[in-house]
Design an enzyme around this catalytic site. Sequence first.
Site, PDB file in Angstrom:
ATOM      1  N   THR A   1      -0.416  -2.735   9.021  1.00 32.58           N
ATOM      2  CA  THR A   1       0.812  -3.062   9.751  1.00 32.58           C
ATOM      3  C   THR A   1       1.778  -3.923   8.940  1.00 32.58           C
ATOM      4  OG1 THR A   1      -0.343  -4.904  10.778  1.00 32.58           O
ATOM      5  CG2 THR A   1      -0.260  -2.844  12.026  1.00 32.58           C
ATOM      6  N   GLY A   2       1.416  -4.215   7.702  1.00 36.59           N
ATOM      7  CA  GLY A   2       2.328  -4.986   6.832  1.00 36.59           C
ATOM      8  C   GLY A   2       3.588  -4.185   6.519  1.00 36.59           C
ATOM      9  N   ARG A   3       4.570  -4.883   5.968  1.00 37.99           N
ATOM     10  CA  ARG A   3       5.870  -4.280   5.660  1.00 37.99           C
ATOM     11  C   ARG A   3       5.740  -3.036   4.781  1.00 37.99           C
ATOM     12  NH1 ARG A   3      10.816  -5.906   1.982  1.00 37.99           N
ATOM     13  NH2 ARG A   3       9.223  -6.111   0.394  1.00 37.99           N
TER      14      ARG A   3
ATOM     15  N   ILE B   1      -3.649  -1.600  -4.139  1.00 39.11           N
ATOM     16  CA  ILE B   1      -2.218  -1.543  -4.450  1.00 39.11           C
ATOM     17  C   ILE B   1      -1.696  -2.945  -4.751  1.00 39.11           C
ATOM     18  CG2 ILE B   1       0.048  -0.869  -3.559  1.00 39.11           C
ATOM     19  CD1 ILE B   1      -1.958   1.492  -3.961  1.00 39.11           C
ATOM     20  N   THR B   2      -2.298  -3.943  -4.128  1.00 41.06           N
ATOM     21  CA  THR B   2      -1.863  -5.325  -4.251  1.00 41.06           C
ATOM     22  C   THR B   2      -1.747  -5.762  -5.711  1.00 41.06           C
ATOM     23  OG1 THR B   2      -3.131  -5.692  -2.244  1.00 41.06           O
ATOM     24  CG2 THR B   2      -2.361  -7.666  -3.419  1.00 41.06           C
ATOM     25  N   GLU B   3      -0.649  -6.479  -6.018  1.00 47.79           N
ATOM     26  CA  GLU B   3      -0.489  -7.073  -7.342  1.00 47.79           C
ATOM     27  C   GLU B   3      -0.954  -8.524  -7.307  1.00 47.79           C
ATOM     28  OE1 GLU B   3       3.455  -6.620  -8.905  1.00 47.79           O
ATOM     29  OE2 GLU B   3       3.693  -4.636  -8.021  1.00 47.79           O
TER      30      GLU B   3
ATOM     31  N   HIS C   1       2.840  -6.606 -16.983  1.00 44.46           N
ATOM     32  CA  HIS C   1       1.602  -6.774 -16.228  1.00 44.46           C
ATOM     33  C   HIS C   1       0.772  -7.970 -16.689  1.00 44.46           C
ATOM     34  CE1 HIS C   1       2.106  -2.372 -15.154  1.00 44.46           C
ATOM     35  NE2 HIS C   1       2.068  -3.013 -14.014  1.00 44.46           N
TER      36      HIS C   1
END
Lengths: 328, 416
Positions: free
Chosen positions: A19-21, A103-105, A262
Amino acid sequence: MKGPVYLNENTGIVVIGATGREASQVIKESEALYPGIIKAGVTPGRGGSSELAVPVFDTLFQAKKDPAVGSKINTALIYVPPASVLDAVMECLDAEIKVIYIITEHVPIRDSEIIYQEKVRRNAIIVGGTSLGCFVPSVGRIGAIGGKDPTVAFRQGGLLIISKSGGLTVTTAEMFKRRGWGTYCALAIGGDIISNTTYADVLLQVKDDPNVKGVVMLGEPGGSYEEQAAELITSGVFKKPVAAFISGRFQERMPEGVAFGHAGAIVERGMGKATDKIERLDAAGKKYPVKVAFYYHELVSAIESLGVPRDFEDSTAAHVAPLYSTIR
Amino acid sequence: MKLYEHEALESIYKKFQIPSPKFVFATEPNEKVREFIEKQPAVVIKSMVLVGKRGKAGAVKVVTDKTKAVDVFKDLATREVYGEKSVGAIVCEKLDIQKEYYLSVTYSTKDRAPAITFSEHGGMEVEEIDHKLIHTYIVGDVRAIYPYQIRKFLVGIGFSDPEMLRPLSEIIVNVFKAFWETECRLLEINPLVVAKVGDKKKLVAADAVVLLDDDAAIPPSIRFSARGDMGRPLSQREQDAILIDQGDHRGKAGSYVELDGDVALMTFGGGGSTVTAETAIEAGLRVANLTDIGGNPPAEKMYKIARIILSKPGLKAVLVCGGTASNTRIDVTLGEGLAKALDDMNAEGVLNKDLIWVVRRSGPEYVKGLKMLHECFVRNGIKGDIYDSQLPITEAPLRLKELLIKHVNYQPEQIV
């Protein structure tokens, strides 16, 4: 089975942190493009919510037990904040999900290390952190890769694109599409120091896949994952044509330790230089079908010279004019 | 982020029982420094800088003549080392060194695990040690590490001093724990010395190189003061940029490395930014900054970084360049964030209208976003060209170069 192990016709996705953006937008877009590929979402405290096009659960275990979707879930897409990634991965591994995308950075390196060691013990496939996902035109996609209109960049073909950079994965697919080559699979492996899926991991996975006609590999300074790919090729394990571009030569003219791009793209104590990676791949190219492009856009001529057949016609304009100009 | 030696000694070595020499840190030879010097038969004084190879630069001095120690301290506490100004100096006890080892812990991407590197031949730069004399222990299971495992490793590599076997194995475990628990990406002790204390031998860590993970659970820039990796203090713009992302994980816009050039870069995505900067530099453009915006930042983050990038004096051009974004909204970042920055700067009278712009961008809502930016260019009298992804990304810097030569007679750098 249509599609590689990373994404194929049997793939059923659960989105963690649904439900995050970011995640809710991806679910919305994916549902419009590939209805049914995402089976469920998980956000603690939001179970039963009807805000998304897919059912939302408080825990992954509830999702897995759900009679309608539970049995179809086999792939997880993680969109939680960096400090919660380790927890989310452990939840997925305990729920026996064998393909996981992070996916998180900015995942802490220590957490990435714990995740990697746990993944090895449990024999799972994890892509990321900092992955943008995977695109297989014949099947669909995982994550936001390709955006709202993936047809701009992706058309079915024979290239396997592997890149640390998510953005360049798409940019590269588009550049090739304009010149007549389509994509079999594009995988954004992420640029973290501890990478759960490396170039070599992917090459080993697809070495006998007849759908792969050629590989486009996009590398960066830092670490040794590009060198490992070169080693796999020189050891004779991977035999298909590989065109590579390693960015970041200019960083060698800057003070050591300058972090740019990165987290993993950092040269430490002389290790992980772009020029060293280029040298290793160039050396592989003396005996095997490997070509390193000096400029990024020369990847196209590299693939051409390696004899990878076009999938469709070249549609490039000879000179590209600006869309808007306020100077001429 | 790199720590100064005194920070590592105070905040890490003490906590993890890594023995270090007695020392005092100060910015000037104050009372404490003088008292310390008085009590020691001889001292070592070191400049506190982030740059390595201090010894070769004369920034580490052994002082046996006590009358000179205060002057040496004054010099080393303020001197520039390879262009970096010291933040102070430490004075420490001079050890009676019997032997020098090399010890470090870092991540090995080859093994995808922490690697403990040890050599009995420390004291010199690690690159200079014969590779056959360097040994690595891979921590394949980070859930637990015991000294016996390290002793097994040390015996296996033919470690020559049985007397030191137990204390060394215990210190190595402590060093690993310090690395792991403080979330380092490198912890290096060179040299780890065997010192003679009375008639006993003791292990002492005579140096500390600590790189903390910028993505650690507690950001190191909060635990310690923010700093650059350029061997110089952060510029005001760099400090302002760091604040953009603090406490807000929606996208990333706060990376800004200030350079000497006159072409500002507003570049997107790790790979896209690198490729663009690389081509710009190869093409002879003098780059004013590096930046890497991505992960779909909200408009206010884009607004802030755009204003920081454009605030640098002496700019001639701006290159806004990125690939085909997958999730970064082009209408939000360029159409709203960047356009509002330009509108506001124009309203405030601080917008330089002589700048030449080249924009190359694609991704979600790019048609709308590029149109919005074009309208902003028109209403603010900004000069430039806007492209979408029909132009290959690495051609954008070349197009800017053409415009610069044509309109402002720009002299590109000759890259050899």
